[in-house]
Write an enzyme that holds these catalytic residues in place. Structure first.
Site, PDB file in Angstrom:
ATOM      1  N   ASN A 109      32.838   4.431 -28.927  1.00 20.40           N
ATOM      2  CA  ASN A 109      32.402   4.441 -27.894  1.00 20.40           C
ATOM      3  C   ASN A 109      31.386   3.613 -27.068  1.00 20.40           C
ATOM      4  OD1 ASN A 109      33.508   7.020 -28.385  1.00 20.40           O
ATOM      5  ND2 ASN A 109      31.558   8.329 -27.249  1.00 20.40           N
ATOM      6  N   THR A 154      49.494 -13.868  17.104  1.00 20.81           N
ATOM      7  CA  THR A 154      49.103 -12.358  17.198  1.00 20.81           C
ATOM      8  C   THR A 154      49.844 -12.022  17.132  1.00 20.81           C
ATOM      9  OG1 THR A 154      48.337 -12.944  19.137  1.00 20.81           O
ATOM     10  CG2 THR A 154      46.240 -13.668  18.419  1.00 20.81           C
ATOM     11  N   HIS A 155      49.786 -10.602  16.802  1.00 16.23           N
ATOM     12  CA  HIS A 155      50.637 -10.033  16.565  1.00 16.23           C
ATOM     13  C   HIS A 155      52.658 -10.987  16.129  1.00 16.23           C
ATOM     14  CE1 HIS A 155      48.610  -7.271  19.323  1.00 16.23           C
ATOM     15  NE2 HIS A 155      48.205  -8.448  20.027  1.00 16.23           N
ATOM     16  N   SER A 276      70.497 -19.097  -6.161  1.00 11.52           N
ATOM     17  CA  SER A 276      71.680 -18.580  -6.566  1.00 11.52           C
ATOM     18  C   SER A 276      72.332 -17.817  -7.150  1.00 11.52           C
ATOM     19  CB  SER A 276      71.852 -17.919  -4.911  1.00 11.52           C
ATOM     20  OG  SER A 276      72.784 -17.025  -4.941  1.00 11.52           O
ATOM     21  N   LYS A 282      71.572 -22.089  -1.525  1.00 10.59           N
ATOM     22  CA  LYS A 282      69.986 -20.725  -1.284  1.00 10.59           C
ATOM     23  C   LYS A 282      69.266 -22.100  -1.764  1.00 10.59           C
ATOM     24  CE  LYS A 282      69.442 -16.848  -0.526  1.00 10.59           C
ATOM     25  NZ  LYS A 282      68.928 -16.543   0.762  1.00 10.59           N
ATOM     26  N   GLU A 289      57.855 -14.873  -3.044  1.00 17.50           N
ATOM     27  CA  GLU A 289      57.721 -14.077  -3.403  1.00 17.50           C
ATOM     28  C   GLU A 289      57.341 -12.324  -4.673  1.00 17.50           C
ATOM     29  OE1 GLU A 289      61.870 -13.138  -1.865  1.00 17.50           O
ATOM     30  OE2 GLU A 289      62.120 -14.985  -2.842  1.00 17.50           O
ATOM     31  N   TYR A 316      31.683  10.508 -23.130  1.00 22.05           N
ATOM     32  CA  TYR A 316      32.961   9.399 -23.409  1.00 22.05           C
ATOM     33  C   TYR A 316      33.827  10.406 -23.263  1.00 22.05           C
ATOM     34  CZ  TYR A 316      36.840   7.142 -25.883  1.00 22.05           C
ATOM     35  OH  TYR A 316      38.129   6.616 -25.767  1.00 22.05           O
ATOM     36  N   LYS A 324      42.084   0.048 -20.789  1.00 21.69           N
ATOM     37  CA  LYS A 324      42.493  -1.219 -21.095  1.00 21.69           C
ATOM     38  C   LYS A 324      43.695  -1.616 -20.609  1.00 21.69           C
ATOM     39  CE  LYS A 324      41.218   0.515 -24.365  1.00 21.69           C
ATOM     40  NZ  LYS A 324      39.780   0.989 -24.277  1.00 21.69           N
TER      41      LYS A 324
HETATM   42  N1  ARG Z   1      39.916   3.626 -28.295  1.00 24.74           N
HETATM   43  C1  ARG Z   1      38.951   3.841 -28.153  1.00 24.74           C
HETATM   44  C2  ARG Z   1      39.144   3.582 -26.390  1.00 24.74           C
HETATM   45  O1  ARG Z   1      39.712   2.524 -25.905  1.00 24.74           O
HETATM   46  C3  ARG Z   1      37.682   3.416 -28.191  1.00 24.74           C
HETATM   47  C4  ARG Z   1      37.002   4.277 -28.721  1.00 24.74           C
HETATM   48  C5  ARG Z   1      37.284   6.041 -29.304  1.00 24.74           C
HETATM   49  N2  ARG Z   1      35.582   6.526 -29.391  1.00 24.74           N
HETATM   50  C6  ARG Z   1      36.521   7.882 -29.634  1.00 24.74           C
HETATM   51  N3  ARG Z   1      34.766   9.045 -30.003  1.00 24.74           N
HETATM   52  N4  ARG Z   1      37.708   8.358 -29.877  1.00 24.74           N
HETATM   53  O2  ARG Z   1      38.206   4.082 -25.653  1.00 24.74           O
END
Ligand code: ARG
Length: 463
Positions: A109, A154-155, A276, A282, A289, A316, A324
């Site tokens: 953690n 503007t607008h 295109s 084109k 975009e 946690y 992630k």
């Molecule tokens: N892979 C976990 C995460 O990304 C790591 C921490 C996991 N901790 C646990 N007590 N299971 O959060």
């Protein structure tokens, strides 16, 4: 066998294993994980929690593992769940029981919190550099167009004449705030969480400050519960990224509009546009975009993080593993967009004549006629009404204001004299707006000078 399998009597279900694993996406933090482990091991040895010899053995092995992963000689396995346990597994496979001591006084953690912060800090360096390069490109192109007259809107209706330099410097200001936001976000990224343990720190006498210093953090997290459960810094980053993408999307939208036949203000370089598959004529502004489109996914990343964290009890929770992919996606997307944006901008060919012609249509000097009447003693509101009448007359006659005879002008107000024509000249209309913040070439030149100095200062400061 799982590193945590002591109290289990049955194998993990295969479906659970796949569902639970984060190695597919957290493996990209392996260098940060190893750097963190090296700092932890050397501190454990310094504190006498493991022996010096053990510390050295662990550190040497971790360095080898880093190299082997980089060379593709070690492969991560889903069985080991995440990057932390993969590396620990590699370590014990290499040096046996000594490797098992690394995780003393540490939890995944606080380890994962450390890794994300380190990873993000490294990427902030990269993004900051790309942002400053984009600023440099804006400044360079802007300095080539101090006298390039264009209509301001503007607008999306023609409003008053400005210069392309001034317009581009507006984006410089937006991105300047983005750099400031990024730097500010980094202040919270650089809090060192290791030592928070699973949630309640540890009874071992860790020297957290020694780890902090080795890893280049500014300060220690101040509460172990918060240390493992805080993801504000990632949310702040995604918020920075969202605002930056919003700015880039506005610029992209203008480039898309300007490159249309209807505007014809800009021609994109062939290298930064596409064709295109069916329409041979084109040339599409795909980069702009896509930047505009990718803004949506970065907003999505921000909302993902906010929603993952919403209502989570301390400390946690596994939900947080979901942080992630969103964070990484925001990082990757912002980098990709910035990477193409500056070269696209630098290779744009602005069609100055069309821009200037655009500024001469649409009565962009109407306010200046009103201001002229004010200078001749008419209250502004009356002047506004007089010019409104003159504009209406011109629309009917299919003329612009400066094409009117003086005698016709005088039918609208006898205060109008021959000097009105110079006041209606579009270049003069821009040049007289010279107060700070205005579009007059001399003022924008000063703004560019200040901007260049700021940019230099920012390039000097590393964080
Ligand atoms: N892979 C976990 C995460 O990304 C790591 C921490 C996991 N901790 C646990 N007590 N299971 O959060």
């Amino acid at each position: 066998m799982k590193l945590w399998s002591g109290r289990f009597t049955k194998q993990t279900d295969k479906l659970t294993e796949d569902f639970n694993a984060s190695i597919a996406f957290d493996s990209r933090m392996y260098t940060q994980d190893i750097r963190g482990s090296i700092a932890h091991a050397s501190m454990l040895a310094k504190q006498g929690i493991i022996s010096f010899a053990e510390g050295e053995q662990i550190i040497a092995a971790l360095k080898e593992i880093e190299q082997e992963i980089a060379d593709g000689r070690l492969e991560f396995i889903v069985d080991a769940e995440d990057v932390h346990m993969n590396i620990e597994t590699f370590l014990t496979a290499k040096i046996g029981d000594v490797g098992k001591k690394l995780h003393t006084a540490r939890s995944r953690n606080d380890q994962v919190a450390l890794d994300i912060r380190m990873y993000l800090n490294d990427e902030i360096d990269n993004i900051r550099e790309l942002l400053l390069e984009t600023e440099a490109a804006l400044l360079q192109v802007s300095s080539e167009h101090l006298e390039t007259i264009m209509p301001g809107y503007t607008h999306l209706q023609k409003a008053q004449p400005i210069t392309l330099a001034h317009h581009l410097m507006a984006y410089f200001e937006m991105l300047r705030r983005d750099v400031e936001r990024l730097d500010d976000c980094r202040k919270r990224v650089l809090a060192m969480p290791l030592g928070s343990g699973a949630l309640a720190a540890t009874g071992f006498n860790l020297d957290r400050d020694c780890v902090r210093e080795q890893l280049g953090f500014d300060y220690l997290t101040r509460n172990s519960l918060d240390g493992v459960s805080d993801r504000d810094f990632a949310i702040e980053f995604c918020s920075f990224a969202s605002i930056l993408m919003m700015h880039l999307s506005r610029f992209s939208e203008e480039i898309i509009l300007w490159s249309s036949d209807e505007f014809s203000f800009v021609q994109l370089d062939d290298g930064f546009s596409t064709g295109s598959s069916i329409m041979p004529q084109k040339k599409n502004p795909d980069i702009a975009e896509l930047v505009r489109g990718k803004t949506g996914r970065v907003y999505g990343d921000l909302v993902t993080l906010l929603t993952v964290m919403k209502s989570l009890p301390l400390a946690y929770n596994k939900d947080m593993q979901e942080d992630k992919e969103a964070l990484f996606d925001a990082i990757d997307t912002v980098k990709k967009c910035l990477l193409v944006f500056a070269p696209m901008l630098k290779t744009c060919r602005f069609q100055k004549e069309n821009m200037a012609a655009g500024a001469r249509r649409g009565f962009t000097n109407a306010t200046d006629l009103a201001d002229y009447l004010v200078s001749k003693g008419l209250p502004f509101r009356d002047a506004h009404a007089v010019v409104g009448q003159a504009v209406l007359y011109c629309i009917e006659q299919q003329k612009v204001l400066e094409e009117m005879e003086l005698a016709t002008f005088k039918t609208f107000s006898d205060r109008i004299e021959a000097d009105v024509y110079e006041h209606l000249d579009i270049m003069n209309c821009v040049a007289k707006r010279s107060i700070p913040g205005g579009p007059a070439p001399e003022t924008v030149k000063k703004a560019q000078l200040e901007a260049a100095q700021w940019l230099e200062r920012m390039q000097d400061v590393h964080k």
